[in-house]
Design an enzyme around this catalytic site. Structure first.
Site, short mmCIF file in Angstrom:
data_model
loop_
_atom_site.label_atom_id
_atom_site.label_comp_id
_atom_site.label_asym_id
_atom_site.label_seq_id
_atom_site.Cartn_x
_atom_site.Cartn_y
_atom_site.Cartn_z
N GLU A 27 104.81 6.20 -47.40
CA GLU A 27 106.09 6.82 -47.78
C GLU A 27 105.99 8.07 -46.99
O GLU A 27 105.35 9.11 -46.89
CB GLU A 27 105.81 7.43 -49.19
CG GLU A 27 107.18 7.96 -49.79
CD GLU A 27 106.92 9.04 -50.92
OE1 GLU A 27 107.95 9.35 -51.57
OE2 GLU A 27 105.90 9.62 -50.92
N ASP A 32 101.33 7.08 -51.16
CA ASP A 32 102.38 7.95 -51.62
C ASP A 32 102.18 9.30 -50.70
O ASP A 32 100.97 9.79 -50.44
CB ASP A 32 102.04 8.46 -53.05
CG ASP A 32 102.83 9.44 -53.72
OD1 ASP A 32 104.10 8.76 -53.69
OD2 ASP A 32 102.64 10.33 -54.17
C1 NOJ Z 1 106.73 10.25 -54.45
C2 NOJ Z 1 106.95 9.43 -55.27
O1 NOJ Z 1 107.83 8.41 -54.92
C3 NOJ Z 1 107.53 10.17 -56.36
O2 NOJ Z 1 108.00 9.30 -57.53
C4 NOJ Z 1 106.28 11.18 -57.04
O3 NOJ Z 1 106.94 11.84 -57.97
C5 NOJ Z 1 105.84 11.99 -55.75
N1 NOJ Z 1 105.78 11.28 -54.54
C6 NOJ Z 1 104.58 12.72 -56.14
O4 NOJ Z 1 103.65 11.77 -56.20
#
Ligand code: NOJ
Length: 521
Positions: free
Chosen positions: A267, A209
């Protein structure tokens, strides 16, 4: 590809939002035993791996992206035993299990943060997070102008143990998600424990993440343009993509290299190709999420540009490209492409385009059913962005509504409880798995056939060639000779000569209808 490639380099991943897949214990929220019970469905879909959104112990302020114990599974999802059962049953079917890892921040209920609040300014406990004095008289104003991705300031002021207003702490997301201080070696030491904990338990890797977060620039300089829409970055945004993050990824990779079966997928909301490629250097992440198709309109030029750009970024990195059309943070593609029958036809066409391309594909649960976003009533909304934005941004709940499995009314076999964590629309009666299973022309059967056809292509070549095409079309030739034609125009399109392998919509008078794609060999 000439040499043997790792399994993830051309895998089809299924992104599974555990809250919304299948509820096994009648509390209205999906769980891991629910996933295990539906593994045959996933086998039949033909996927290679699952990415589970976070299942660790969490107060669920951001549905698991606020982790209070990174080395345990939340009882809501069935605890560690349920995860072990899932991993064993999935592996028995040849399906890999990867899970979300959230290193940028913890929950405010993580014991570290609770200790930081109790210990006060200057303590070792506070040094695990980013605490600062406020600006202005009495420290009344936040330390800088950073905004939270969910709206409002990225700082919250704490009340000291003596009851007086104290320091501010940084949270790029919700106040319940304090950012960890990655300058403090304890952050990595703890992450290493977490990585090894799950890998030793048999997990096949992680989706990381906010992989472009974590490191922060010295002095935390102000943003130039703090007035940004959710989940966007400004150019040279000081909150993200700071160079120091690459050392963290190198550290993660050193651990992963002890587990050569496992993959890391970052990500990375970074759109400069060179910057993006840096995350994929041989000693950093294996794969990076590529959101270029998510951002592209259903338009031939936009789609072609997105693909070319993605391939260029992957080439620079020397790592396989990745593809997705949606996820739990964005409006579902059926809705983005115009909703209704047009939206579904375009989403099917784009799925076929995506499955043409070399690299790794991510299908988000419900995409295979052609689900669109759901317009939820205000009182049902749970995403923190709704509150944080002062009810201006409805947030992401509309793409997270539970899966409809069977029956003619909500909860459509998702749960034994009539109340589900997000309400399910009655209109989904025609979209359930059971209904689509009985209809060979359904979106579900189309996905099954398309994923099987992709697999049937065997080793997928690295390069694609764009052939000359009418202005509203994209024609892509894969290294194995499969040609994919996308018709984004408004009239039928003649296909190139050859055998029709699969079409997203039946041909009409021998031509590819508008809003459709087909493979020809
Ligand atoms: C990215 C995640 O995909 C999202 O759902 C989340 O709210 C944020 N990061 C914070 O962790």
């Amino acid at each position: 590809m000439t040499q043997l490639q790792p399994w993830w380099s051309n895998a089809v991943f299924y992104q599974l939002y555990p809250r919304s897949f299948r509820d096994s214990d009648a509390d209205g929220v999906g769980d891991l035993d629910g996933v295990t019970a539906k593994l045959d469905y996933l086998s039949q879909l033909g996927i290679d791996a699952i990415w589970l959104n976070p299942v660790m112990v969490s107060p669920m302020a951001d549905h698991g992206y606020d982790v209070a114990d990174p080395r345990d599974v939340d009882p809501l999802f069935g605890g560690l035993d349920a995860l072990d059962r899932l991993v064993e049953a999935a592996h028995a079917r040849g399906i890999k299990i990867t899970m979300d890892l959230v290193p940028n921040h913890s929950s405010s209920q993580h014991p570290w943060f609770e200790a930081a609040l109790a210990a006060g300014p200057g303590s070792d406990q506070r040094a695990r997070y980013i605490f600062r004095e406020g600006r202005g008289p009495g420290g009344l104003h936040p330390p800088n102008n950073w905004v939270s991705v969910f709206g409002g300031p990225a700082w919250t002021r704490v009340v000291d143990p003596d009851g007086e207003p104290g320091q501010w702490y940084l949270h790029l997301f919700d106040p319940e998600q304090p950012d960890l201080n990655w300058d403090n070696p304890e952050a990595f030491e703890d992450l290493e424990k977490t990585l090894r904990f799950w890998l030793d338990r048999g997990l096949d890797g992680f989706r990381i993440d906010v992989a472009h977060g974590m490191a922060k620039p010295a002095g935390l300089p102000d943003m130039k343009n703090p007035d940004l829409p959710m989940l966007t970055l400004e150019d040279n945004d000081p909150r993200f993509n700071h160079d120091g993050v690459h050392d963290i990824h190198r550290g993660i990779r050193r651990v992963l290299d002890d587990y050569p079966h496992a993959v890391t997928i970052g990500e990375i909301w970074v759109f400069d190709n060179e910057d993006f490629a840096k995350y994929l250097r041989p000693d950093e992440l294996h794969l990076g999420f590529n959101f270029r198709l998510v951002r592209a309109k259903f338009d031939a030029t936009a789609v072609r540009e997105a693909i070319e750009n993605s391939m260029a970024a992957a080439d620079l990195a020397g790592s396989p490209p990745t593809w997705c059309l949606s996820n739990h943070d964005v409006e579902r593609e059926v809705s983005r492409y115009g909703a209704g029958a047009d939206g579904v036809a375009r989403a099917r066409a784009m799925a076929l385009v995506m499955l043409t391309l070399p690299g790794t594909v991510f299908v988000y649960n419900g995409e295979e059913l052609g689900l669109g976003n759901v317009d939820l009533p205000d009182e049902a909304l749970q995403d923190p962005t709704w509150e944080r934005s002062g009810h201006r941004e409805r947030g992401r709940d509309g793409c997270r509504v539970p899966m409809p499995w069977s029956g003619t009314a909500p909860p459509f076999g998702f749960s034994e409880s009539s109340t589900t964590w997000l309400p399910m629309p009655v209109e989904w009666a025609g979209l359930t798995v059971a209904t689509q299973d009985d209809d060979p022309d359904s979106t579900l059967w189309f996905f099954r056939r398309a994923i099987a056809a992709r697999r049937g292509r065997g080793v997928i070549g690295e390069a694609v060639e764009f052939l000359d095409a009418p202005i509203d079309a994209v024609i892509i030739k894969g290294a194995d000779g499969i040609t994919c034609v996308l018709n984004a125009g408004s009239s039928g399109l003649a296909l190139p000569p050859g055998e029709l392998v699969i079409a997203s919509t039946p041909l009409l008078d021998g031509k590819l209808p508008p809003d459709a794609a087909a493979w020809v060999r």
